[in-house]
Design an enzyme around this catalytic site. Structure first.
Site: not given
Length: 474
Positions: A303, A314, A328
């Site tokens: 999550s 990133d 999730k």
């Protein structure tokens, strides 16, 4: 003057008034019915008649009687369960309150964790600054009585309910403490127990390690304090441990990401049903982060913990080390109702900064390092009694634990044979506990503790991350 004509006029007026009133009532009823259907679309569904019929039949005719509240709550629970979504749930009253409290920076109680061992309840941990610590309770104390009631044979859930209570009230605990001949009587005033989700330590070579267990209301503030403390100790590199972090609130996640993601870069996108609404969270970084950073993840990183790991991977040039995350990538909104109940409903999903959906996929680490196989062994339940002649999965788990700890249990796995008995006795002697060759709660707890210590000493994911950080500049 024509009396009869005058009476006829009055009668017609009264009739007209009555008709107008009837018409007004009819219009009002129709409008009210219309708005009732608009505001309660469920009433337009044919199946709603079935629900209403079932409710009335149960209330009127069910032999044992029924509570209207229980019936309605059960209907809501069933409705949410019919979605087939494990993350959407309806929590009634007390459960809803507990859910809300789980994200707050404190809860009301005495501040201990308790484990069950061979029919006894032992205090596993006393939370710092909690009422239990102030009252003098210590790790290893054995609970004997709560408010004069013996706890032996009591169900664990009942014990916890008995210990909990309203803030300011007193619970009287009787405990047995090693080294004392007589039990101790300790009154504990229930009060605020702090909840900490961030811990930190300084390792060698100026590597600061911050562990986030989950994301709660004050996690961002705790993280800021941890960074400040590590910087004061001369931190040169940062290792962020998100392993086994199940996620939690998005706000503190974004707060932490703002520190590392360059200003204006995307942290994540939250995408609602049919992409009718897309919220893009961009970094509001105040000053550039200059230290090398690495992130630890595993299969239980989920999550909002995945949100943070993906953002740092990133856009912040962070090395992500460990195992592929849980996957999730859906977002739940939870709303607390007037009676304390909570409706938690999946309403959106999120995309990583590079536009990838994470749900049921997870995040791949930049450096894959699996955890030792023994960390995946199932937990041994309380009340365990295994001895020679027994067989099954739990016997196999015990044998695997002993093998990892260096004790030969012989073959085959899954059968508690003579070699296993001797291995158990050897382990028990090394722990200075009665060497009867039987696996009970005490022996199982010691085995689990030694495995945890072994993992902390040889943690391959942590060691790899430390080595990668040492290679970086700074």
């Amino acid at each position: 003057m024509n009396i009869h004509g005058s009476q006829a006029v009055r009668q017609r007026r009264r009739l007209i008034m009555v008709l107008v009133i009837i018409a007004a009532c009819a219009v009002g009823f129709a409008v009210g019915r219309f708005w009732m259907h608009v505001q309660n679309p469920i009433m337009q569904e044919r199946e709603f008649r079935n629900l209403s019929y079932a409710y009335n039949q149960i209330m009127d005719g069910y032999l044992e009687g029924a509570s209207p509240k229980s019936l309605v709550n059960g209907a809501i629970e069933g409705m949410v369960a019919s979605l087939g979504d494990p993350y959407s749930v309806y929590l009634t009253e007390d459960k809803g309150e507990q859910f809300i409290q789980s994200y707050e920076d404190h809860f009301v109680g005495i501040g201990v964790t308790i484990r069950e061992q061979d029919g006894e309840f032992i205090i596993e941990e006393v939370i710092k600054e909690a009422p239990a610590e102030k009252a003098g309770l210590k790790r290893g104390d054995v609970l004997l009585k709560v408010d004069g009631t013996p706890v032996k044979g009591m169900a664990f859930d009942k014990l916890m309910t008995t210990v909990r209570g309203q803030e300011g009230t007193v619970v009287k605990l009787q405990v047995r403490r090693e080294g004392l001949a007589e039990p101790l009587e300790l009154p504990v005033t229930r009060g605020s127990v702090p909840v900490h989700t961030v811990s930190f330590e300084m390792k060698e070579d100026g590597i600061g390690v911050i562990t986030i267990s989950r994301f709660a209301d004050k996690t961002g503030d705790e993280f800021d304090s941890a960074i400040k403390a590590l910087e004061s100790k001369g931190m040169k590199k940062l290792l962020l441990d998100l392993r086994s972090n199940p996620g939690g609130l998005l706000e503190p996640t974004i707060h932490i990401a703002n520190r590392f993601v360059p200003k204006g870069e995307t942290i994540l996108q939250v995408v609602y049903k049919d992409e009718k609404r897309v919220i893009t969270h961009k970094s509001e970084q105040k000053e550039p982060w200059k230290l090398p950073i690495a992130v630890l993840v595993d299969g239980n990183t989920a999550s909002s913990a995945e949100v943070l790991a993906a953002a740092l991977k990133d856009t912040a040039n962070a090395a992500v080390i460990g195992e592929q995350t849980f996957g999730k990538g859906v977002v739940q909104q939870f709303r607390q109702l007037s009676d304390g109940s909570v409706l938690k409903l999946t309403e959106a999903q999120w995309r990583s900064p590079d536009g990838q959906w994470i749900h049921k996929k997870g995040i791949k680490p930049t450096i894959a390092v699996p955890a030792p196989a023994y960390t995946l062994l199932p937990r041994l339940p309380a009340g365990l009694k295994l001895k020679e002649g027994d067989y099954g999965e739990r016997v196999e788990t015990v044998q695997q634990m002993l093998q990892v700890l260096g004790y030969d249990t012989g073959a085959p796995f899954g059968v508690f044979n003579a070699a296993t008995t001797e291995a158990v006795k050897a382990f028990q002697r090394s722990e200075a506990i009665p060497a009867d060759g039987i696996i009970n709660d005490r022996t199982a707890y010691r085995m689990t503790t030694r495995l945890m210590e072994k993992f902390r000493a040889e943690d391959p994911q942590m060691l790899t991350a430390m080595e990668e950080l040492r290679k970086t500049g700074g």
